[in-house]
Design an enzyme around this catalytic site. Structure first.
Site, short mmCIF file in Angstrom:
data_model
loop_
_atom_site.label_atom_id
_atom_site.label_comp_id
_atom_site.label_asym_id
_atom_site.label_seq_id
_atom_site.Cartn_x
_atom_site.Cartn_y
_atom_site.Cartn_z
N GLU A 1 3.38 35.42 106.82
CA GLU A 1 2.51 35.28 108.00
C GLU A 1 3.10 34.24 108.95
O GLU A 1 2.43 33.26 109.30
CB GLU A 1 1.09 34.87 107.58
CG GLU A 1 0.42 35.82 106.61
CD GLU A 1 -1.01 35.41 106.26
OE1 GLU A 1 -1.63 34.66 107.05
OE2 GLU A 1 -1.50 35.84 105.20
N GLU B 1 -4.92 33.06 98.88
CA GLU B 1 -5.14 31.62 99.06
C GLU B 1 -5.87 30.96 97.89
O GLU B 1 -6.82 30.20 98.06
CB GLU B 1 -5.86 31.37 100.39
CG GLU B 1 -5.02 31.84 101.58
CD GLU B 1 -5.72 31.68 102.93
OE1 GLU B 1 -6.89 31.25 102.97
OE2 GLU B 1 -5.08 32.01 103.95
#
Length: 359
Positions: A235, A132
């Site tokens: 995800e 991220e």
């Protein structure tokens, strides 16, 4: 050859891969294990490999949970993604790491890389290196922008067989100015200029409202321009209380991912009620019942596994609709059988194969 019978079947081991996240509680549930083993090729650990799990206190390193999950994957023949070596978001960095000065932090980063990558060399096929980075800069703010490509370079040196990924959220949704496909491509380019071997682009796919297929497709198209790196949906979950709408929204994402030439695989962020991070996203109820969203997922998997049977026509031809993957053709005549393997790549164009078969 006219009148010969033919069967063309897709080999399951070469199909488009699907995976799911697992955790140490879920693998003790027989219903979870049954559904996972029957329907998924890959696993990713929910929390057990993250630095805050393996070293919650400085020097207190424990890989017991990660080892257990990796042994589970090996036992059932599932490939594993390493998630994650580092996490760039401040709120997901353990306090003792935040308390380190610059030199000690740099040493801790090297220690994490060497400890993890040396221990598991050759066992994780993918790694999310610094999770991220579109939403966090913890290590870059403290150690400089060069630390991010250094993480990739060191990971590649310690485990050269692993494919190294960037991984981030909201990139497919078109509603986050911090996570546009253009910014993601810029990040990948910057990492590569620093010598990072970015081998894959991970897009998380946490959905909580309908996203039009064309929005997802446009984002994937832009990401595909990032030096040809393959894309994985890493995800995926769809949070929607109405299970019918959940099924519809899930289908939109899965069809776009499956059809896109740059997407190599999809990993769900769980699938069972009570074993998932997000609410109202499960495909299997807590008692093991496969709900409407789960049935849709299974229906799509069946649709994408081609198995065609028929008769060779008078011109020696047989036509079938095949999804990408590796196939075996079995031709049977009165005098014997012949097998031939071939591969269908992604694309909408017709493919004509000449099979020189002697029986």
């Amino acid at each position: 050859m006219a009148g010969a019978s033919i069967r063309v079947a897709q080999l399951l081991e070469n199909r488009f891969p699907f995976g799911s996240c697992i955790n140490k509680t879920a693998i003790r549930n027989p219903k979870f294990v049954d559904f996972f083993c029957e329907n998924f090729d890959w696993a990713v650990f929910e929390n057990e490999l993250k630095w805050y799990s393996t070293e919650p206190q400085r020097g207190q390193i424990n890989y017991r949970d990660a080892d257990e999950l990796l042994d589970f994957c090996h036992r059932y023949g599932k490939s594993a993604r390493g998630h994650c070596i580092f996490w760039a978001v401040d709120g997901d960095v353990q306090q003792w790491v935040k308390d380190l000065g610059r030199d000690d932090l740099a040493a801790a980063v090297q220690g994490r890389l060497h400890g993890l990558l040396s221990r598991y060399a050759g066992r994780f096929r993918h790694y999310d290196v610094n999770n991220e980075m579109l939403h966090g800069r913890f290590y870059r703010d403290r150690l400089g922008d060069g630390v991010a490509p250094l993480m990739f370079r060191e990971a590649a040196r310690l485990d050269p067989a692993a494919r190294l990924f960037v991984n981030d959220y909201n990139v497919l949704r078109g509603n986050d100015p911090n996570a546009t496909p253009e910014k993601y491509v810029e990040l990948v380019d910057a990492l590569r200029r620093g010598g990072a071997a970015v081998g894959g682009i991970g897009v998380q796919g946490h959905m909580d409202s309908p996203v039009a297929g064309q929005v997802i497709r446009a984002a994937l198209d832009k990401l595909a321009a990032a030096g040809g790196a393959p894309i994985w949906i890493t995800e995926l979950d769809v949070s929607e209380p109405d299970v019918g709408l959940r099924a519809d929204d899930l289908e939109v994402v899965l069809r776009e991912a499956y059809a896109h030439p740059a997407v190599e695989g999809v990993v769900l962020w769980g699938f069972m009620e009570g074993q998932m991070w997000r609410r109202d996203a499960y495909l299997v109820d807590a008692d093991g019942t496969v709900n409407e969203a789960g049935q849709r997922f299974l229906q799509l998997q069946r649709e994408w596994r081609s198995d065609a049977r028929g008769i060779v026509d008078g011109d020696g031809r047989f036509k079938f609709r095949g999804f990408h993957g590796t196939y075996v053709a079995q031709v049977t005549t009165a005098t014997g059988k012949m097998l031939k393997t071939f591969t269908v790549e992604k694309g909408d164009n017709s493919l004509e194969l000449d099979l020189d078969i002697e029986i």
